[in-house]
Design a protein around this motif. Structure first.
Motif, PDB file in Angstrom:
ATOM      1  N   THR A  10       0.690  -1.317   0.042  1.00 52.03           N
ATOM      2  CA  THR A  10      -0.270  -0.128  -0.111  1.00 52.03           C
ATOM      3  C   THR A  10       0.900   1.393   0.001  1.00 52.03           C
ATOM      4  N   ILE A  11       0.824   2.182  -0.955  1.00 51.78           N
ATOM      5  CA  ILE A  11       1.666   3.154  -1.186  1.00 51.78           C
ATOM      6  C   ILE A  11       0.761   4.388  -1.332  1.00 51.78           C
ATOM      7  N   PHE A  12       1.504   5.253  -0.743  1.00 46.27           N
ATOM      8  CA  PHE A  12       0.769   6.716  -0.643  1.00 46.27           C
ATOM      9  C   PHE A  12       1.745   7.745  -1.521  1.00 46.27           C
ATOM     10  N   PHE A  13       1.171   8.489  -2.261  1.00 48.70           N
ATOM     11  CA  PHE A  13       1.759   9.301  -3.341  1.00 48.70           C
ATOM     12  C   PHE A  13       1.434  10.717  -3.181  1.00 48.70           C
ATOM     13  N   LEU A  14       2.522  11.617  -3.094  1.00 50.24           N
ATOM     14  CA  LEU A  14       2.491  12.975  -3.137  1.00 50.24           C
ATOM     15  C   LEU A  14       2.870  13.677  -4.285  1.00 50.24           C
ATOM     16  N   GLY A  15       2.309  14.324  -5.136  1.00 51.41           N
ATOM     17  CA  GLY A  15       2.906  14.889  -6.366  1.00 51.41           C
ATOM     18  C   GLY A  15       2.677  14.104  -7.540  1.00 51.41           C
ATOM     19  N   ASP A  85       2.895   1.059   3.767  1.00 45.69           N
ATOM     20  CA  ASP A  85       4.060   0.616   3.525  1.00 45.69           C
ATOM     21  C   ASP A  85       5.069   1.743   2.874  1.00 45.69           C
ATOM     22  N   MET A  86       4.645   2.533   2.022  1.00 46.71           N
ATOM     23  CA  MET A  86       5.749   3.489   1.390  1.00 46.71           C
ATOM     24  C   MET A  86       5.116   4.596   1.250  1.00 46.71           C
ATOM     25  N   VAL A  87       5.711   5.826   1.180  1.00 50.06           N
ATOM     26  CA  VAL A  87       5.532   7.166   0.709  1.00 50.06           C
ATOM     27  C   VAL A  87       6.377   7.392  -0.047  1.00 50.06           C
ATOM     28  N   ILE A  88       5.794   7.922  -1.521  1.00 53.05           N
ATOM     29  CA  ILE A  88       6.554   8.331  -2.506  1.00 53.05           C
ATOM     30  C   ILE A  88       6.292   9.681  -2.722  1.00 53.05           C
ATOM     31  N   SER A  89       7.040  10.846  -2.886  1.00 50.70           N
ATOM     32  CA  SER A  89       6.923  11.987  -2.816  1.00 50.70           C
ATOM     33  C   SER A  89       7.708  12.604  -4.008  1.00 50.70           C
ATOM     34  N   SER A  90       6.813  13.269  -5.008  1.00 48.20           N
ATOM     35  CA  SER A  90       7.774  14.011  -6.257  1.00 48.20           C
ATOM     36  C   SER A  90       7.078  15.368  -6.356  1.00 48.20           C
ATOM     37  N   ILE A  91       6.883  15.818  -4.962  1.00 48.26           N
ATOM     38  CA  ILE A  91       6.644  17.436  -4.886  1.00 48.26           C
ATOM     39  C   ILE A  91       7.323  18.157  -5.623  1.00 48.26           C
ATOM     40  N   GLY A  92       6.977  19.338  -6.154  1.00 45.75           N
ATOM     41  CA  GLY A  92       7.704  20.097  -7.064  1.00 45.75           C
ATOM     42  C   GLY A  92       6.949  21.160  -7.816  1.00 45.75           C
ATOM     43  N   LEU A  93       7.682  22.179  -8.222  1.00 43.76           N
ATOM     44  CA  LEU A  93       7.199  23.176  -9.342  1.00 43.76           C
ATOM     45  C   LEU A  93       7.987  23.670 -10.531  1.00 43.76           C
ATOM     46  N   PRO A  94       7.337  23.744 -11.557  1.00 44.50           N
ATOM     47  CA  PRO A  94       8.076  23.935 -12.826  1.00 44.50           C
ATOM     48  C   PRO A  94       8.892  25.193 -12.606  1.00 44.50           C
ATOM     49  N   GLY A 132       1.967  -3.200  14.463  1.00 40.62           N
ATOM     50  CA  GLY A 132       1.630  -2.755  13.110  1.00 40.62           C
ATOM     51  C   GLY A 132       2.670  -1.864  12.728  1.00 40.62           C
ATOM     52  N   ASN A 133       2.705  -1.650  11.118  1.00 39.08           N
ATOM     53  CA  ASN A 133       3.738  -0.908  10.427  1.00 39.08           C
ATOM     54  C   ASN A 133       3.626   0.692  11.110  1.00 39.08           C
ATOM     55  N   SER A 134       4.489   1.194  11.717  1.00 33.95           N
ATOM     56  CA  SER A 134       4.368   2.669  12.017  1.00 33.95           C
ATOM     57  C   SER A 134       5.411   3.591  11.463  1.00 33.95           C
ATOM     58  N   SER A 135       6.322   2.685  10.466  1.00 34.76           N
ATOM     59  CA  SER A 135       7.511   3.481   9.988  1.00 34.76           C
ATOM     60  C   SER A 135       7.508   2.981   8.504  1.00 34.76           C
ATOM     61  N   PRO A 136       6.572   3.903   7.688  1.00 38.85           N
ATOM     62  CA  PRO A 136       6.708   3.494   6.230  1.00 38.85           C
ATOM     63  C   PRO A 136       8.050   4.084   5.621  1.00 38.85           C
ATOM     64  N   ARG A 137       8.402   3.260   4.563  1.00 38.55           N
ATOM     65  CA  ARG A 137       9.560   3.721   3.853  1.00 38.55           C
ATOM     66  C   ARG A 137       9.294   5.083   2.928  1.00 38.55           C
ATOM     67  N   ILE A 138      10.070   5.815   3.150  1.00 34.41           N
ATOM     68  CA  ILE A 138       9.893   7.396   2.398  1.00 34.41           C
ATOM     69  C   ILE A 138      10.878   7.345   1.230  1.00 34.41           C
ATOM     70  N   VAL A 139      10.224   7.723   0.097  1.00 34.09           N
ATOM     71  CA  VAL A 139      11.210   7.834  -1.054  1.00 34.09           C
ATOM     72  C   VAL A 139      10.759   9.279  -1.639  1.00 34.09           C
ATOM     73  N   THR A 140      11.803  10.041  -1.745  1.00 37.10           N
ATOM     74  CA  THR A 140      11.569  11.576  -2.064  1.00 37.10           C
ATOM     75  C   THR A 140      12.436  11.758  -3.428  1.00 37.10           C
ATOM     76  N   LEU A 141      11.841  12.463  -4.358  1.00 39.36           N
ATOM     77  CA  LEU A 141      12.438  12.758  -5.706  1.00 39.36           C
ATOM     78  C   LEU A 141      13.219  14.022  -5.442  1.00 39.36           C
ATOM     79  N   SER A 142      14.519  14.137  -5.566  1.00 38.05           N
ATOM     80  CA  SER A 142      15.107  15.429  -5.522  1.00 38.05           C
ATOM     81  C   SER A 142      15.981  15.561  -6.764  1.00 38.05           C
ATOM     82  N   THR A 143      17.001  15.928  -6.773  1.00 40.89           N
ATOM     83  CA  THR A 143      17.787  16.479  -7.808  1.00 40.89           C
ATOM     84  C   THR A 143      19.306  16.111  -7.900  1.00 40.89           C
TER      85      THR A 143
END
Length: 254
Positions: A10-15, A85-94, A132-143
């Motif tokens: 189960t994966i939560f997406f931002l952006g 299980d995971m959080v994947i964040s690709s927040i950003g602005l043009p 229960g899982n209280s520490s989801p893996r966080i993946v962030t898109l940087s540069t």
């Protein structure tokens, strides 16, 4: 990569409405993972997906800078005593190429801090249990271009990275610093200059131990498509069950 016998997450997406986030989300849905996406305008995302893929997606309307909106997306819908299980964040602005800046020079840092606040709120609320899982893996898109322990971009791009793009890169660096100091389980992905081309594969990945300030493997390249960024994140961080990328930064390029 085969998806046979891969545990569903189960994966939560931002952006996830566009770019690298959408490319990752689409692959996760196609593989049968359950996904949650927080969007300011959910219809923009749903319009890009087929009905069959929408069946595995829960859309939530909200702002990525709002800890309350994020918190309601962190609890696993199928198991209320667990977080996702995971959080994947690709927040950003043009980038505004007239000013070489962005409308909100702290957009990534604020989103990351809102996520950390939301995690703290959910834990404090007792919504998750000790088992229960209280520490989801966080993946962030940087540069790439912001590593402190080695150069991961060609010298010809130095004026672009350290002069023209200094404002958005400063924001990405502040985001990374907050994540590294958080005590969470995380991986940072640092793509080279992004293109809108198709996925071509043959992605190379440099490895930095950020906290240890040590480059484990150096890879230098000019660009990578958003589609290949999504493919790399999906294959290496979603599908793979090992944690070799935990607390590491991946500089990916062709």
């Amino acid at each position: 990569m085969s998806t046979i016998n891969t545990p569903k997450k189960t994966i939560f997406f931002l952006g996830a409405t566009g770019g690298c986030g959408f490319a990752t989300l689409r692959r996760c849905l196609e593989a049968g993972h359950s996904c949650i996406a927080l969007c300011r305008i959910p219809s923009k995302l749903s319009a890009r997906l087929s009905p069959s893929l929408l069946a595995n997606l829960r859309l939530e309307e909200g702002n990525a800078h709002d800890p309350s909106a994020i918190a309601r997306c962190l609890v696993n819908p199928s198991s209320p005593d667990r977080m996702v299980d995971m959080v994947i964040s690709s927040i950003g602005l043009p980038i505004n190429f007239k000013t070489f800046s962005i409308d909100d020079p702290h957009v990534c840092e604020k989103a990351l801090r809102a996520l950390l606040e939301a995690l703290a709120r959910v834990r404090k609320s007792g919504a998750t249990t000790a088992t229960g899982n209280s520490s989801p893996r966080i993946v962030t898109l940087s540069t790439n271009g912001i590593a402190e322990t080695g150069r991961d971009f060609p010298l010809l791009e130095y004026p672009l990275y350290h002069v023209l793009l200094r404002v958005p890169h400063r924001d990405k660096k502040a985001m990374e610093d907050a994540l590294v100091a958080s005590g969470e389980r995380w991986t940072v992905v640092r793509p080279a200059l992004l293109t809108d081309g198709p996925a071509v594969g043959k992605v190379r990945a440099g490895v930095e131990d950020v906290a240890g300030r040590r480059v484990e493997r150096s890879e230098i390249g000019y660009s990578i498509s958003r589609e290949d960024v999504g493919g790399w994140v999906f294959e290496n961080l979603v599908q793979e069950s090992d944690e070799s990328w935990l607390h590491k930064a991946a500089s990916i390029t062709y």
